[in-house]
Design an enzyme around this catalytic site. Structure first.
Site, short mmCIF file in Angstrom:
data_model
loop_
_atom_site.label_atom_id
_atom_site.label_comp_id
_atom_site.label_asym_id
_atom_site.label_seq_id
_atom_site.Cartn_x
_atom_site.Cartn_y
_atom_site.Cartn_z
N ASN A 8 0.70 -1.20 0.02
CA ASN A 8 -0.09 0.23 0.03
C ASN A 8 0.84 1.24 -0.07
OD1 ASN A 8 -1.91 2.07 0.38
ND2 ASN A 8 -2.57 1.42 2.55
N TRP A 9 0.97 1.82 -1.05
CA TRP A 9 1.80 2.77 -1.49
C TRP A 9 1.31 4.36 -0.84
CZ3 TRP A 9 3.85 1.54 -7.13
CH2 TRP A 9 4.43 0.47 -7.01
N LYS A 10 0.12 4.34 -0.62
CA LYS A 10 -0.67 5.29 0.00
C LYS A 10 -0.35 6.63 -0.85
CE LYS A 10 -0.40 3.28 4.45
NZ LYS A 10 -0.26 3.59 6.11
N HIS A 86 -10.15 1.16 4.74
CA HIS A 86 -8.70 1.38 5.48
C HIS A 86 -9.01 2.72 6.36
CE1 HIS A 86 -4.57 2.66 6.10
NE2 HIS A 86 -4.41 1.52 5.73
N GLU A 88 -7.30 4.90 7.31
CA GLU A 88 -7.26 6.27 7.08
C GLU A 88 -8.06 7.04 6.47
OE1 GLU A 88 -3.04 5.61 5.24
OE2 GLU A 88 -2.29 5.23 7.01
N GLU A 152 -5.80 -4.86 11.13
CA GLU A 152 -4.93 -3.75 11.21
C GLU A 152 -5.28 -2.87 12.27
OE1 GLU A 152 -2.79 -2.45 7.05
OE2 GLU A 152 -4.66 -1.48 7.25
N GLY A 158 1.85 2.55 11.00
CA GLY A 158 2.98 3.54 10.59
C GLY A 158 3.55 4.03 11.88
N SER A 190 2.85 -1.85 10.44
CA SER A 190 4.23 -1.82 10.90
C SER A 190 5.01 -3.04 10.59
CB SER A 190 4.29 -1.55 12.45
OG SER A 190 4.02 -0.18 12.53
N GLY A 211 2.56 -1.06 4.40
CA GLY A 211 2.56 0.29 4.08
C GLY A 211 3.95 0.68 3.79
P1 PGA Z 1 2.42 0.43 7.65
O1 PGA Z 1 0.88 0.73 6.94
O2 PGA Z 1 2.99 -0.87 7.22
O3 PGA Z 1 3.03 1.78 7.42
O4 PGA Z 1 2.12 0.28 9.30
C1 PGA Z 1 -0.19 -0.42 6.79
C2 PGA Z 1 -1.33 -0.05 6.15
O5 PGA Z 1 -1.79 1.34 6.38
O6 PGA Z 1 -1.98 -0.62 5.72
#
Ligand code: PGA
Length: 229
Positions: A8-10, A86, A88, A152, A158, A190, A211
């Site tokens: 997931n490159w966001k 997600h 976010e 998650e 993150g 993470s 991520g």
């Molecule tokens: P992260 O993000 O690996 O940076 O914790 C995971 C995600 O948001 O899917």
């Protein structure tokens, strides 16, 4: 179950070399590798042979929804997967449970594989309410075996913090009992080159949603090879 590692490159530009012949983001023979790029990069990723998904898709097929993209458009562009709910998106776009339910249905209707993201907040975790929260989150959606569930924990995304392996195993066993044997269960939050092998070897962990570490090709390559073991 065949494992799936999702990048997931966001809201980040694709990593250098991602489209190259020896890119770790390319499809593999023993494991599914899926890339969630920005919408801007989606077409080039698809055109160079990566298996891709949308980070979000709107349920309506088209219309006056400035800034949005529909599930149907993702499908037509060649995407195979889509993230639904997600944390976010829930946080910064205030996506409701009802909207996420509509997205899930629209994704299935147009032939995309949805990855439904669920997870408890830090407060809920401290109050040991994880299982109650996950039950509430899951029971609002109609799951069929085309749906993939990503667990998650919101506080792990993150942050560099993860639940212990024992906690992940307990939660995934609980999710397995709720979701049934056919649903793929991913862990996200993470995941790194350091912890991937251990997390991916836990029972009922069928893959990872990655991520930060997915933006670093060398680290992502290690995560993919841990999943392929
Ligand atoms: P992260 O993000 O690996 O940076 O914790 C995971 C995600 O948001 O899917």
């Amino acid at each position: 179950m065949r494992k799936l590692i999702a990048a997931n490159w966001k809201m980040n530009t694709m990593p250098e070399g991602a489209l190259g012949a020896d890119s770790p983001y390319r499809p593999q023979s023993t494991i599914d590798v899926v890339v969630f790029s920005t919408f801007f990069d989606l077409k080039s990723c698809i055109d160079s042979g990566l298996t891709c998904g949308g980070q979000y898709g709107r349920a309506e097929e088209k219309g006056a929804f400035t800034g949005d993209i529909s599930m149907a458009m993702l499908k037509r562009a060649g995407a195979m997967y889509v993230l639904c709910g997600h944390s976010e998106r829930r946080r910064y776009h205030e996506e409701s449970i009802a909207q996420i339910g509509e997205q899930l249905k629209a994704a299935l209707d147009c032939g995309l594989t949805p990855i439904l993201c669920i997870g408890e907040s830090e407060d809920d975790n401290e109050l040991q309410r994880t299982e109650t929260v996950l039950t509430d989150q899951l029971k609002t959606y109609t799951l069929d075996k085309r749906v993939i569930v990503a667990y998650e924990p919101v506080w792990a995304i993150g942050s560099g913090k993860t639940p212990t392996s024992a906690e992940i195993a307990t939660t995934h066993a609980f999710l397995r009992s709720l979701a049934g044997k056919d649903i793929r269960l991913l862990y996200g939050g993470s995941v790194s080159a350091k912890n991937a092998a251990e997390i991916l070897s836990l029972p009922n962990v069928d893959g990872a949603l990655v991520g930060g570490a997915s933006l670093k090709p060398a680290q992502f390559a290690q995560i993919v090879s841990a999943g392929a073991q």
